[in-house]
Design an enzyme around this catalytic site. Structure first.
Site, PDB file in Angstrom:
ATOM      1  N   TYR A  74       1.749  14.727  22.630  1.00 55.57           N
ATOM      2  CA  TYR A  74       2.581  13.587  22.202  1.00 55.57           C
ATOM      3  C   TYR A  74       2.650  12.551  23.323  1.00 55.57           C
ATOM      4  CZ  TYR A  74       6.426  11.112  19.865  1.00 55.57           C
ATOM      5  OH  TYR A  74       7.202  10.157  19.235  1.00 55.57           O
ATOM      6  N   LYS A  83       1.301   8.608  23.161  1.00 56.46           N
ATOM      7  CA  LYS A  83       2.264   7.509  23.272  1.00 56.46           C
ATOM      8  C   LYS A  83       2.001   6.667  24.527  1.00 56.46           C
ATOM      9  CE  LYS A  83       4.367   8.210  19.386  1.00 56.46           C
ATOM     10  NZ  LYS A  83       4.271   7.212  18.291  1.00 56.46           N
ATOM     11  N   ASN A 137       3.430   1.812  12.933  1.00 55.15           N
ATOM     12  CA  ASN A 137       4.579   2.662  13.254  1.00 55.15           C
ATOM     13  C   ASN A 137       4.399   4.122  12.879  1.00 55.15           C
ATOM     14  OD1 ASN A 137       7.624   3.230  13.460  1.00 55.15           O
ATOM     15  ND2 ASN A 137       7.206   3.529  11.266  1.00 55.15           N
ATOM     16  N   ASP A 170       2.047   4.549   3.640  1.00 58.23           N
ATOM     17  CA  ASP A 170       2.499   5.865   4.095  1.00 58.23           C
ATOM     18  C   ASP A 170       1.586   6.938   3.504  1.00 58.23           C
ATOM     19  OD1 ASP A 170       5.452   6.697   5.457  1.00 58.23           O
ATOM     20  OD2 ASP A 170       4.384   8.345   4.465  1.00 58.23           O
ATOM     21  N   ASP A 211      -3.842   7.546   4.950  1.00 62.30           N
ATOM     22  CA  ASP A 211      -3.696   8.285   6.199  1.00 62.30           C
ATOM     23  C   ASP A 211      -4.180   7.332   7.288  1.00 62.30           C
ATOM     24  OD1 ASP A 211      -4.011   9.839   8.437  1.00 62.30           O
ATOM     25  OD2 ASP A 211      -4.967  11.521   7.401  1.00 62.30           O
ATOM     26  N   VAL A 212      -3.277   6.919   8.171  1.00 62.39           N
ATOM     27  CA  VAL A 212      -3.649   5.902   9.169  1.00 62.39           C
ATOM     28  C   VAL A 212      -4.735   6.381  10.133  1.00 62.39           C
ATOM     29  CG1 VAL A 212      -1.464   4.613   9.145  1.00 62.39           C
ATOM     30  CG2 VAL A 212      -1.753   6.538  10.751  1.00 62.39           C
TER      31      VAL A 212
END
Ligand SMILES: NC(=O)c1ccc[n+]([C@@H]2O[C@H](COP(=O)([O-])OP(=O)(O)OC[C@H]3O[C@@H](n4cnc5c(N)ncnc54)[C@H](O)[C@@H]3O)[C@@H](O)[C@H]2O)c1
Length: 302
Positions: free
Chosen positions: A161, A165, A90, A37, A63-64
């Protein structure tokens, strides 16, 4: 994947919401857990809680959106536990507003986290899992990517967003097909939740300094934030319910995970629009007052 005990899970966004609830279930199932995370304090708290449940935990702050940080997490996970069996890509953040009103930094931030974060997870862990399957006849793996209902229907004023997605659904469907070309022992799923109470409506808490923007939020962005908060906080299903759906889908090797299957009518309408060459239908046709209120609020901003 049938047996979880003694196996390893990697979960991004593990300090809150779906990630944390899934970590709780993985701990109850006897798994080792890599909890990744960006929010150090929340991660420390969450990792301590999961460890107290008896699980072996590797907390990893990252940080992904940063390729090298996901790669470093992959190396650390492998060194500690070997190849993971369950990878939950996720971590995500929310955004909203009219699509042309995002600043460059807005786009870079959300695409970096929501899209590239998943791409990095798939890039780092799939080869590791395939290699494990080659050397261990009993190895089974499962990757779950978190998209959203916004990945299969495009509601207005949800800006970038929706874009990210949709891309996560595309990555996941492609991953499903590509895995089927090369193995029968690694599978994948895509999680498409509707509104569920978590910390997602406070995503700005995780916006890094280099993605900060001097621009004040526009009216459409403020409207999106207020409506998003209301929808998320009034969701009836809990994050724990959704985590249970994820674990059931992994056990049953089910690809699509919809938290609110009754909302799928809007997906059908969208697909019919495409098949019949119709213009996109009014997404609020079943609840016209909501669309009317949104239109009025946005237009009053002009
Ligand atoms: N809650 C909903 O209504 C809902 C609906 C659809 C989809 N989703 C998706 O579910 C996923 C999980 O979100 P949630 O609802 O549990 O929200 P949440 O905010 O409670 O949890 C998200 C976690 O991701 C972490 N995170 C954010 N940016 C990160 C980064 N750059 N690198 C690493 N970690 C980062 C946060 O610190 C947080 O712990 C997200 O991808 C979100 O888009 C949520």
């Amino acid at each position: 994947m049938k047996t979880l005990k003694g196996k390893t899970a990697v979960i991004t966004g593990a300090a809150s919401g779906f990630g944390l609830e899934t970590a709780r279930l993985c701990a109850a199932a006897g798994m080792n857990i890599v909890m990744a995370d960006v929010q150090q304090e929340a991660l420390d708290r969450a990792a301590a809680e999961i460890e107290a449940l008896g699980a072996k935990v590797l907390p990893f702050r990252l940080d992904v959106a940063k390729a090298e940080q996901v790669e470093a997490m992959g190396r650390a996970a492998y060194e500690r536990f070997g190849a993971p069996h369950f990878v939950f890509n996720n971590a995500g953040v929310s955004s909203g507003g009219l699509i042309w009103e995002h600043t460059l930094k807005d786009w870079e931030w959300i695409v970096g986290v929501n899209l590239m974060g998943v791409a990095h997870g798939v890039r780092v862990f799939t080869p590791m899992m395939l290699e494990a399957a080659k050397h261990d006849a009993d190895y089974e793996g499962h990757i779950v990517n978190t998209a959203s209902m916004a990945g299969v229907v495009n509601m207005p004023n949800m800006g970038s967003y929706n874009v990210t997605k949709n891309a996560v659904v595309s990555i996941s469907e492609t991953l499903f097909q590509d895995l089927a070309l090369v193995t029968d022992r690694i599978h994948c799923s895509v999680l498409c939740p509707f509104f569920v109470p978590t910390g997602i409506h406070h995503s700005e808490r995780n916006r890094p300094a280099e993605m900060a923007d001097d621009a004040k939020p526009t009216k459409s962005q403020l409207i999106a934030k207020a409506l998003g908060e209301k929808a998320v906080t009034s969701g009836k299903l809990t994050a724990a319910d959704v985590a249970r759906m994820v674990m059931d889908a992994v056990a049953e090797n089910r690809f699509y995970i919809f938290s609110h299957p009754r909302a799928l009518g809007s997906v059908q309408t969208r697909l019919e629009d495409i098949m019949l060459g119709r213009n996109p239908s009014d997404p609020f046709k079943d609840r016209p007052q909501i669309g009317e209120n949104l239109r009025n609020a946005i237009r009053s901003a002009e």
